[in-house]
Write a protein that holds these residues in place. Structure first.
Motif, PDB file in Angstrom:
ATOM      1  N   ARG A 164       0.742 -44.281 -15.090  1.00 43.48           N
ATOM      2  CA  ARG A 164       0.979 -42.879 -15.644  1.00 43.48           C
ATOM      3  C   ARG A 164      -0.577 -42.371 -15.700  1.00 43.48           C
ATOM      4  NH1 ARG A 164       5.773 -42.630 -20.036  1.00 43.48           N
ATOM      5  NH2 ARG A 164       7.185 -43.833 -18.490  1.00 43.48           N
ATOM      6  N   VAL A 165      -0.692 -40.827 -15.168  1.00 49.61           N
ATOM      7  CA  VAL A 165      -1.966 -40.126 -15.027  1.00 49.61           C
ATOM      8  C   VAL A 165      -1.874 -38.956 -16.130  1.00 49.61           C
ATOM      9  CG1 VAL A 165      -3.543 -39.081 -13.781  1.00 49.61           C
ATOM     10  CG2 VAL A 165      -2.391 -41.310 -13.029  1.00 49.61           C
ATOM     11  N   LEU A 166      -2.834 -38.720 -16.913  1.00 49.39           N
ATOM     12  CA  LEU A 166      -2.928 -37.643 -17.872  1.00 49.39           C
ATOM     13  C   LEU A 166      -4.206 -36.797 -17.238  1.00 49.39           C
ATOM     14  CD1 LEU A 166      -2.282 -35.527 -20.180  1.00 49.39           C
ATOM     15  CD2 LEU A 166      -3.524 -36.913 -21.485  1.00 49.39           C
ATOM     16  N   LEU A 167      -4.222 -35.724 -16.668  1.00 47.89           N
ATOM     17  CA  LEU A 167      -5.256 -34.748 -16.209  1.00 47.89           C
ATOM     18  C   LEU A 167      -5.251 -33.741 -17.366  1.00 47.89           C
ATOM     19  CD1 LEU A 167      -4.700 -34.683 -12.598  1.00 47.89           C
ATOM     20  CD2 LEU A 167      -6.224 -36.121 -13.658  1.00 47.89           C
ATOM     21  N   ALA A 168      -6.271 -33.244 -17.732  1.00 47.32           N
ATOM     22  CA  ALA A 168      -6.559 -32.134 -18.707  1.00 47.32           C
ATOM     23  C   ALA A 168      -7.680 -31.362 -18.395  1.00 47.32           C
ATOM     24  CB  ALA A 168      -7.110 -32.726 -20.217  1.00 47.32           C
ATOM     25  N   ILE A 169      -7.415 -30.030 -18.442  1.00 50.81           N
ATOM     26  CA  ILE A 169      -8.574 -29.154 -17.891  1.00 50.81           C
ATOM     27  C   ILE A 169      -8.146 -27.580 -18.803  1.00 50.81           C
ATOM     28  CG2 ILE A 169      -7.109 -27.997 -16.031  1.00 50.81           C
ATOM     29  CD1 ILE A 169      -9.711 -27.958 -14.457  1.00 50.81           C
ATOM     30  N   PRO A 170      -9.140 -27.021 -19.376  1.00 48.86           N
ATOM     31  CA  PRO A 170      -9.159 -26.125 -19.942  1.00 48.86           C
ATOM     32  C   PRO A 170      -7.892 -24.768 -19.558  1.00 48.86           C
ATOM     33  CG  PRO A 170     -11.032 -26.554 -20.364  1.00 48.86           C
ATOM     34  CD  PRO A 170     -10.538 -27.248 -19.206  1.00 48.86           C
ATOM     35  N   SER A 171      -8.364 -24.414 -18.343  1.00 49.67           N
ATOM     36  CA  SER A 171      -7.152 -23.380 -17.619  1.00 49.67           C
ATOM     37  C   SER A 171      -7.375 -23.897 -16.180  1.00 49.67           C
ATOM     38  CB  SER A 171      -7.943 -21.960 -17.587  1.00 49.67           C
ATOM     39  OG  SER A 171      -9.253 -21.952 -17.096  1.00 49.67           O
ATOM     40  N   LEU A 172      -6.319 -23.179 -15.518  1.00 50.73           N
ATOM     41  CA  LEU A 172      -5.971 -23.317 -14.216  1.00 50.73           C
ATOM     42  C   LEU A 172      -6.115 -22.036 -13.339  1.00 50.73           C
ATOM     43  CD1 LEU A 172      -3.228 -26.145 -14.300  1.00 50.73           C
ATOM     44  CD2 LEU A 172      -5.463 -26.250 -13.321  1.00 50.73           C
ATOM     45  N   ASN A 173      -7.260 -21.571 -13.481  1.00 50.70           N
ATOM     46  CA  ASN A 173      -7.530 -20.403 -12.465  1.00 50.70           C
ATOM     47  C   ASN A 173      -8.154 -20.553 -11.242  1.00 50.70           C
ATOM     48  OD1 ASN A 173      -6.526 -18.253 -14.427  1.00 50.70           O
ATOM     49  ND2 ASN A 173      -8.302 -18.902 -15.914  1.00 50.70           N
ATOM     50  N   MET A 174      -8.499 -19.781 -10.595  1.00 53.98           N
ATOM     51  CA  MET A 174      -9.157 -20.000  -9.173  1.00 53.98           C
ATOM     52  C   MET A 174     -10.438 -20.492  -9.025  1.00 53.98           C
ATOM     53  SD  MET A 174      -6.453 -19.975  -7.352  1.00 53.98           S
ATOM     54  CE  MET A 174      -5.939 -19.447  -5.774  1.00 53.98           C
ATOM     55  N   GLY A 175     -10.958 -21.472  -9.450  1.00 52.75           N
ATOM     56  CA  GLY A 175     -12.249 -22.048  -9.346  1.00 52.75           C
ATOM     57  C   GLY A 175     -12.303 -23.518  -8.782  1.00 52.75           C
TER      58      GLY A 175
ATOM     59  N   THR B  55     -13.279 -26.549  -9.867  1.00 51.14           N
ATOM     60  CA  THR B  55     -12.798 -27.517 -10.636  1.00 51.14           C
ATOM     61  C   THR B  55     -11.385 -27.586 -10.622  1.00 51.14           C
ATOM     62  OG1 THR B  55     -15.012 -27.683 -11.710  1.00 51.14           O
ATOM     63  CG2 THR B  55     -12.914 -28.753 -12.773  1.00 51.14           C
ATOM     64  N   GLU B  56     -10.979 -26.250 -10.814  1.00 52.00           N
ATOM     65  CA  GLU B  56      -9.357 -25.935 -10.938  1.00 52.00           C
ATOM     66  C   GLU B  56      -8.876 -26.383  -9.781  1.00 52.00           C
ATOM     67  OE1 GLU B  56     -11.769 -24.035 -11.907  1.00 52.00           O
ATOM     68  OE2 GLU B  56     -11.533 -23.508 -14.075  1.00 52.00           O
ATOM     69  N   THR B  57      -9.341 -25.970  -8.645  1.00 52.69           N
ATOM     70  CA  THR B  57      -8.885 -26.219  -7.463  1.00 52.69           C
ATOM     71  C   THR B  57      -8.718 -27.695  -7.109  1.00 52.69           C
ATOM     72  OG1 THR B  57      -9.548 -24.019  -6.515  1.00 52.69           O
ATOM     73  CG2 THR B  57      -8.757 -25.735  -4.927  1.00 52.69           C
ATOM     74  N   TYR B  58      -9.633 -28.332  -7.395  1.00 50.13           N
ATOM     75  CA  TYR B  58      -9.797 -29.849  -7.307  1.00 50.13           C
ATOM     76  C   TYR B  58      -8.750 -30.608  -7.899  1.00 50.13           C
ATOM     77  CZ  TYR B  58     -11.481 -34.671  -7.379  1.00 50.13           C
ATOM     78  OH  TYR B  58     -11.342 -36.000  -7.294  1.00 50.13           O
ATOM     79  N   VAL B  59      -8.622 -30.224  -9.354  1.00 50.57           N
ATOM     80  CA  VAL B  59      -7.682 -30.782 -10.211  1.00 50.57           C
ATOM     81  C   VAL B  59      -6.088 -30.477  -9.911  1.00 50.57           C
ATOM     82  CG1 VAL B  59      -6.567 -30.769 -12.604  1.00 50.57           C
ATOM     83  CG2 VAL B  59      -9.143 -30.872 -12.353  1.00 50.57           C
ATOM     84  N   ALA B  60      -5.823 -29.335  -9.275  1.00 57.60           N
ATOM     85  CA  ALA B  60      -4.571 -29.164  -8.379  1.00 57.60           C
ATOM     86  C   ALA B  60      -4.425 -29.961  -7.288  1.00 57.60           C
ATOM     87  CB  ALA B  60      -4.598 -27.698  -8.294  1.00 57.60           C
ATOM     88  N   SER B  61      -5.264 -30.034  -6.500  1.00 56.68           N
ATOM     89  CA  SER B  61      -5.187 -30.824  -5.306  1.00 56.68           C
ATOM     90  C   SER B  61      -4.742 -32.284  -5.766  1.00 56.68           C
ATOM     91  CB  SER B  61      -6.412 -30.773  -4.508  1.00 56.68           C
ATOM     92  OG  SER B  61      -6.262 -31.461  -3.322  1.00 56.68           O
ATOM     93  N   LEU B  62      -5.705 -32.904  -6.530  1.00 60.99           N
ATOM     94  CA  LEU B  62      -5.502 -34.212  -7.211  1.00 60.99           C
ATOM     95  C   LEU B  62      -4.149 -34.436  -7.706  1.00 60.99           C
ATOM     96  CD1 LEU B  62      -6.688 -36.856  -7.604  1.00 60.99           C
ATOM     97  CD2 LEU B  62      -7.606 -35.982  -9.737  1.00 60.99           C
ATOM     98  N   THR B  63      -3.819 -33.483  -8.517  1.00 60.37           N
ATOM     99  CA  THR B  63      -2.436 -33.357  -9.118  1.00 60.37           C
ATOM    100  C   THR B  63      -1.324 -33.693  -7.889  1.00 60.37           C
ATOM    101  OG1 THR B  63      -2.939 -32.326 -10.881  1.00 60.37           O
ATOM    102  CG2 THR B  63      -0.537 -32.280 -10.522  1.00 60.37           C
ATOM    103  N   ARG B  64      -1.265 -32.881  -6.781  1.00 56.53           N
ATOM    104  CA  ARG B  64      -0.555 -32.689  -5.790  1.00 56.53           C
ATOM    105  C   ARG B  64      -0.428 -34.396  -4.934  1.00 56.53           C
ATOM    106  NH1 ARG B  64      -2.940 -27.652  -4.613  1.00 56.53           N
ATOM    107  NH2 ARG B  64      -1.550 -26.061  -5.186  1.00 56.53           N
TER     108      ARG B  64
ATOM    109  N   LEU C  66       1.696 -22.022  -9.556  1.00 58.97           N
ATOM    110  CA  LEU C  66       1.918 -22.532  -8.283  1.00 58.97           C
ATOM    111  C   LEU C  66       2.328 -24.043  -8.473  1.00 58.97           C
ATOM    112  CD1 LEU C  66      -0.943 -20.883  -6.242  1.00 58.97           C
ATOM    113  CD2 LEU C  66       1.406 -20.315  -6.201  1.00 58.97           C
ATOM    114  N   LEU C  67       1.669 -24.911  -9.241  1.00 59.64           N
ATOM    115  CA  LEU C  67       2.142 -26.276  -9.416  1.00 59.64           C
ATOM    116  C   LEU C  67       3.388 -26.360  -9.959  1.00 59.64           C
ATOM    117  CD1 LEU C  67      -1.489 -27.729 -10.720  1.00 59.64           C
ATOM    118  CD2 LEU C  67      -0.180 -28.158  -8.331  1.00 59.64           C
ATOM    119  N   THR C  68       3.756 -25.673 -10.855  1.00 60.69           N
ATOM    120  CA  THR C  68       5.084 -25.789 -11.485  1.00 60.69           C
ATOM    121  C   THR C  68       6.087 -25.426 -10.307  1.00 60.69           C
ATOM    122  OG1 THR C  68       4.431 -24.973 -13.580  1.00 60.69           O
ATOM    123  CG2 THR C  68       6.532 -24.589 -13.068  1.00 60.69           C
ATOM    124  N   HIS C  69       5.971 -24.566  -9.301  1.00 57.01           N
ATOM    125  CA  HIS C  69       6.859 -24.028  -8.404  1.00 57.01           C
ATOM    126  C   HIS C  69       6.963 -25.414  -7.310  1.00 57.01           C
ATOM    127  CE1 HIS C  69       9.218 -21.570  -5.658  1.00 57.01           C
ATOM    128  NE2 HIS C  69       8.102 -21.971  -4.732  1.00 57.01           N
TER     129      HIS C  69
END
Length: 66
Positions: free
Chosen positions: A17-28, A30-39, A60-63
């Motif tokens: 199981r993996v837990l990723l934590a980031i303050p916000s998921l706006n279009m930056g 680091t945020e884009t990288y974390v979203a890609s890693l999650t996918r 977008l990730l929830t969808h």
């Protein structure tokens, strides 16, 4: 005083199981990288939990991942 903890059965083929934590998921970057890693982790069968205060990518990730 000693305490004996119950043994946990370990499944050899179970994905971690993996837990990723980031303050916000706006279009930056680091945020884009974390979203890609999650996918990618999700596609490979990992149980992923992403913790943030939300943002554009969160919707977008929830969808995409449900």
């Amino acid at each position: 005083m000693s305490v004996t903890l119950p043994r946990r059965e370990v499944q050899l083929n179970a994905k971690p199981r993996v837990l990723l934590a980031i303050p916000s998921l706006n279009m930056g970057g680091t945020e884009t990288y974390v979203a890609s890693l999650t996918r990618k982790l999700h596609q490979r069968g990992y149980h992923v939990v992403l913790a943030s205060r939300g943002g554009r990518l969160a919707g977008l990730l929830t969808h995409e991942l449900g």
